[in-house]
Design a protein around this motif. Structure first.
Motif, PDB file in Angstrom:
ATOM      1  N   SER A 172      50.726  78.643   1.077  1.00 53.79           N
ATOM      2  CA  SER A 172      51.942  78.784   0.324  1.00 53.79           C
ATOM      3  C   SER A 172      53.185  77.836   0.927  1.00 53.79           C
ATOM      4  O   SER A 172      53.859  77.528   0.036  1.00 53.79           O
ATOM      5  N   ARG A 173      52.887  77.714   1.936  1.00 52.94           N
ATOM      6  CA  ARG A 173      54.167  76.975   2.726  1.00 52.94           C
ATOM      7  C   ARG A 173      54.494  75.719   2.009  1.00 52.94           C
ATOM      8  O   ARG A 173      55.588  75.166   1.596  1.00 52.94           O
ATOM      9  N   GLY A 174      53.085  74.968   1.689  1.00 52.58           N
ATOM     10  CA  GLY A 174      53.290  73.727   1.006  1.00 52.58           C
ATOM     11  C   GLY A 174      53.643  73.810  -0.307  1.00 52.58           C
ATOM     12  O   GLY A 174      54.518  72.742  -0.897  1.00 52.58           O
ATOM     13  N   GLU A 175      53.294  74.742  -0.859  1.00 53.50           N
ATOM     14  CA  GLU A 175      53.698  75.113  -2.536  1.00 53.50           C
ATOM     15  C   GLU A 175      55.113  75.224  -2.507  1.00 53.50           C
ATOM     16  O   GLU A 175      55.699  74.960  -3.561  1.00 53.50           O
ATOM     17  N   VAL A 176      55.719  76.180  -1.418  1.00 50.43           N
ATOM     18  CA  VAL A 176      57.105  76.492  -1.699  1.00 50.43           C
ATOM     19  C   VAL A 176      57.966  75.297  -1.490  1.00 50.43           C
ATOM     20  O   VAL A 176      58.846  74.992  -2.066  1.00 50.43           O
ATOM     21  N   GLU A 177      57.555  74.542  -0.348  1.00 56.64           N
ATOM     22  CA  GLU A 177      58.176  73.223  -0.001  1.00 56.64           C
ATOM     23  C   GLU A 177      58.376  72.159  -0.960  1.00 56.64           C
ATOM     24  O   GLU A 177      59.296  71.510  -0.966  1.00 56.64           O
ATOM     25  N   SER A 178      57.214  72.111  -1.919  1.00 53.93           N
ATOM     26  CA  SER A 178      57.059  71.068  -2.948  1.00 53.93           C
ATOM     27  C   SER A 178      57.850  71.238  -3.906  1.00 53.93           C
ATOM     28  O   SER A 178      58.316  70.264  -4.852  1.00 53.93           O
ATOM     29  N   LEU A 179      58.704  72.744  -4.032  1.00 53.93           N
ATOM     30  CA  LEU A 179      59.423  72.969  -5.094  1.00 53.93           C
ATOM     31  C   LEU A 179      60.975  72.882  -4.511  1.00 53.93           C
ATOM     32  O   LEU A 179      62.035  73.109  -5.172  1.00 53.93           O
ATOM     33  N   GLY A 180      60.859  72.449  -3.351  1.00 52.45           N
ATOM     34  CA  GLY A 180      62.433  72.065  -2.826  1.00 52.45           C
ATOM     35  C   GLY A 180      62.851  73.390  -2.135  1.00 52.45           C
ATOM     36  O   GLY A 180      64.280  73.442  -1.856  1.00 52.45           O
ATOM     37  N   ALA A 181      62.316  74.226  -1.966  1.00 56.03           N
ATOM     38  CA  ALA A 181      62.810  75.689  -1.324  1.00 56.03           C
ATOM     39  C   ALA A 181      62.418  75.547   0.029  1.00 56.03           C
ATOM     40  O   ALA A 181      61.607  74.821   0.605  1.00 56.03           O
ATOM     41  N   LYS A 182      63.092  76.285   1.288  1.00 55.11           N
ATOM     42  CA  LYS A 182      62.611  76.516   2.433  1.00 55.11           C
ATOM     43  C   LYS A 182      61.610  77.517   2.597  1.00 55.11           C
ATOM     44  O   LYS A 182      61.408  78.532   1.731  1.00 55.11           O
ATOM     45  N   PHE A 183      60.629  77.512   3.608  1.00 53.47           N
ATOM     46  CA  PHE A 183      59.823  78.397   3.651  1.00 53.47           C
ATOM     47  C   PHE A 183      60.341  79.415   4.818  1.00 53.47           C
ATOM     48  O   PHE A 183      60.823  79.071   6.050  1.00 53.47           O
ATOM     49  N   LEU A 184      60.400  80.830   4.958  1.00 58.86           N
ATOM     50  CA  LEU A 184      61.001  81.630   5.638  1.00 58.86           C
ATOM     51  C   LEU A 184      60.073  81.785   6.815  1.00 58.86           C
ATOM     52  O   LEU A 184      58.980  82.332   6.677  1.00 58.86           O
TER      53      LEU A 184
END
Length: 382
Positions: A210-222
């Motif tokens: 999920s980290r890569g998916e989150v970051e691909s949308l321009g969000a930070k991963f907690l």
């Protein structure tokens, strides 16, 4: 141009409109689609109104509009947004197929009731998502996508400031800090929508991918400083964490949550109690005016301790919105997607002019939870 088959299977949909439900399991476009697969459609009077479709829309597409009793008497298969209650099951003729989210993971009594009344139960929550052939049948994905979109809008509406940064003559308003807990289909859609609204978005999920998916949308991963490397469950869903893992996760999330204005939780485990992601201590640590939207809230609990369906405000001024019905609030789009899911499941079982189950076929074995024949058999018109 493909020839339209003469209909040999009859599919019916009843009116499920309630205070919490505006969706319908059949739309006019799907009536046409099913006819090409050899399926004629029946729909109850006014079943589609809350989703933006009147009876005449269905009649123009080739469906017949009848009352509920007539549909039940004639249909070989019935499609549902949710599931019919046990009282309704008793009035459905034996041999009828019942297609919907049947709650088969947690309600053995309901599955037994299906079998006892001689019905064939097709549980869409059991869809094996890893099968490419089943992607268009995946109701959970389609409805969770709508839910995630709406969750961000609900949060923005409840929050007492702007989501985006605003520069005005009176000064600059900082952007809202939004935390998404659960980065599955709903979470990713919530991330994308909150980003489009201008918020600064952070997200967390136990699945490593999920980290890569989150970051691909321009969000930070907690980063919680924890390792749940086996966080991926069967069928593409997040697995249930162990008690020790849940405790460690909760403590870390509680600590980090205090820095956010809005929290949206989307972590569901199909048919089971959702994981607790934010405890009362975490809620109490939020600033006055913070907003939480708990998409997993239900009679089984929610991702947030103390959340329930509806809106409540804590003594500390935190608004908690328990919102499991968000996809129903985007009824037209949600119905269009859901109707396609249900129709494709039905069409999968239409073989040689009848509804047929093939033992040993992966999708059939996964979806059929009641009334399973011992060998390939026809239902409905047999």
């Amino acid at each position: 141009m493909a020839a339209i088959q003469e209909p040999t299977v009859t599919f019916g949909v009843l009116n499920e409109t309630t205070t919490d439900e505006s969706r319908v399991a059949l739309t006019p476009d799907i009536v046409t689609r099913l006819r090409k697969a050899g399926v004629s459609c029946l729909i109850e009077h006014d079943a589609g109104i809350a989703a933006g479709y009147v009876d005449n829309d269905y009649e123009k597409a080739g469906a017949r509009v009848l009352d509920a009793d007539a549909i039940i008497a004639e249909a070989d298969a019935l499609g549902f947004v949710g599931r019919p209650d046990e009282g309704r099951l008793a009035g459905i003729k034996p041999g009828t197929w019942v297609i919907g989210m049947l709650g088969s993971f947690t309600d053995d009594q309901y599955v037994a009731a299906l079998s006892k009344t001689g019905l064939v139960g097709i549980a869409m929550e059991r869809l094996p998502r890893q099968l490419s052939s089943a992607q268009s049948m995946d109701e959970m994905t389609s409805q969770n996508s709508v839910m995630g979109y709406k969750a961000a809008l609900v949060a923005a509406n409840a929050y007492g400031s702007f989501f985006p940064m605003m520069t005005t003559a009176a000064g600059t308003v900082r952007p809202a800090k939004v935390l998404i807990l659960g980065a599955g289909i709903a979470g990713l859609q919530a991330i994308g929508t909150a980003k489009r609204l201008g918020a600064v978005v952070t997200a967390y999920d136990v699945r490593p991918a999920s980290r890569g998916e989150v970051e691909s949308l321009g969000a930070k991963f907690l980063d919680l400083g924890l390792d749940f490397s086996a966080g991926q469950g069967e069928g593409g869903y997040a697995r249930q964490l162990t008690a020790e893992e849940q405790a460690a996760q909760q403590a870390a999330v509680d600590e980090k949550a205090a820095g956010f204005d809005v929290i949206i939780t989307t972590a569901k485990v199909p048919g089971r109690k959702p994981p607790l992601l934010l405890t009362k201590a975490g809620v109490d640590g939020l600033k006055r005016g913070a907003v939480i939207v708990d998409c997993a809230a239900s009679e089984l609990g929610g991702n947030v301790e103390g959340s329930s369906v509806g809106t409540q405000v804590t003594d500390g001024g935190v608004t908690i919105i328990g919102a499991p019905y968000l996809s129903s609030e985007v009824a037209n789009t949600a119905s269009n997607l859901l109707a396609r899911n249900v129709a494709d499941v039905l069409a999968h079982f239409v073989r040689d002019g009848a509804l047929t189950i093939t033992p040993g076929e992966e999708l059939d074995d996964a979806l059929v939870v009641a009334g399973r024949p011992d060998s390939a058999a026809q239902a409905g018109k047999a």
